[in-house]
Design an enzyme around this catalytic site. Structure first.
Site, PDB file in Angstrom:
ATOM      1  N   SER A  50       0.804  -1.223   0.000  1.00  0.00           N
ATOM      2  CA  SER A  50       0.000   0.000   0.000  1.00  0.00           C
ATOM      3  C   SER A  50       0.836   1.272   0.000  1.00  0.00           C
ATOM      4  O   SER A  50       0.300   2.359  -0.237  1.00  0.00           O
ATOM      5  CB  SER A  50      -0.947   0.012   1.209  1.00  0.00           C
ATOM      6  OG  SER A  50      -0.216   0.122   2.417  1.00  0.00           O
ATOM      7  N   LYS A  91       1.085   4.415   6.806  1.00  0.00           N
ATOM      8  CA  LYS A  91       0.412   5.270   5.823  1.00  0.00           C
ATOM      9  C   LYS A  91       1.051   6.668   5.869  1.00  0.00           C
ATOM     10  O   LYS A  91       1.831   6.988   6.759  1.00  0.00           O
ATOM     11  CB  LYS A  91      -1.085   5.395   6.114  1.00  0.00           C
ATOM     12  CG  LYS A  91      -1.848   4.081   6.193  1.00  0.00           C
ATOM     13  CD  LYS A  91      -1.953   3.364   4.865  1.00  0.00           C
ATOM     14  CE  LYS A  91      -2.723   2.061   4.993  1.00  0.00           C
ATOM     15  NZ  LYS A  91      -2.690   1.263   3.743  1.00  0.00           N
TER      16      LYS A  91
END
Length: 254
Positions: A50, A91
């Protein structure tokens, strides 16, 4: 007649002192850097894709232990939130409390409070986001997106929840400063967020710490190598006397 053992000259004694000092200082630098680094940083492994291309699957990163209140836009953080599975995740922070994060604005870019933001860390040729969205970030919270926007399960997947996809700052475990493996080095702070209120964060002390440890290794090696090199490159040993060789000494007649 007997022969006394040869004593080291001043240069030899000075060399021994300096080599010992180099080893001692090197140990202090290396061990000090290692201990301080272990206190300030925590290693993590990136479990998914991701965050590609910034962080590859299986990358080993070093995250500085920081308070969530110190995190700014553009930082890559490790966080753990029960609503996101209660496991460490990585993230990028794109919005902080009070921001309105939206996509996509002029030129297909992410906007923060209406201001388009350049994101050079995204893969070239791919859309910033497949779906359009608008989110208001609650105070004391962070809005997080993955750099691989097509596969990342990030704040966009939690927009219908109470926090509108944001996580509390208290969920932050650390801020990623460097990629240890594969060795990509220190992560750059994205300049696209620099003009927004609050600016961007400064890198942690990872470079000085590694420099101190590297300098310590060099000093230890140089200091330890002095003795063998001095014996190899120094003046040749005196030839043994007859007495030292175990032969009778020559007598000198008057």
């Amino acid at each position: 007649m007997s022969v006394e053992p040869r004593k080291k000259d001043g240069h030899g004694r000075l060399g021994s002192v300096l080599s010992g000092l180099a080893v001692a200082v090197g140990c202090v630098l290396f061990l000090g850097g290692f201990v301080v680094g272990a206190v300030l940083y925590q290693p993590f492994s990136v479990p998914t894709d991701s965050m590609t291309p910034t962080l590859d699957v299986g990358s080993k990163v070093l995250a500085e232990r920081v308070d969530g209140a110190d995190v700014k836009r553009g930082d890559v953080v490790v966080f753990q939130d029960p609503l996101w599975g209660d496991v460490p995740m990585v993230k990028r922070v794109v919005g902080v409390g009070g921001d309105t994060v939206a996509c996509c604005g002029a030129g297909g870019r992410l906007t923060i409070n209406g201001t388009p933001v350049d994101e050079p860390y995204l893969q070239a040729g791919k859309m910033v986001s497949r779906e359009n969205f608008t989110a208001s970030v609650p105070e004391g919270s962070l809005f997080l997106l993955g750099d691989e926007r097509h596969t990342s399960m990030d704040s966009r997947a939690h927009l219908q929840e109470a926090g509108h996809g944001a996580v509390p700052r208290s969920a932050v475990v650390g801020r990623v400063d460097a990629v240890a493996w594969p060795a990509k080095g220190v992560l750059e702070r994205p300049a696209g967020f620099a003009e927004l209120p609050g600016g961007i964060s400064r890198p942690g002390p990872i470079v000085p710490l590694f420099s101190a440890m590297a300098a310590g290794c060099v000093l230890i090696l140089v200091g330890a190598a002095y003795g063998p090199l001095a014996r190899r490159l120094g003046p040749g040993r005196r030839k043994p006397t007859a007495a030292a060789a175990g032969k009778p000494e020559d007598k000198v007649s008057a």
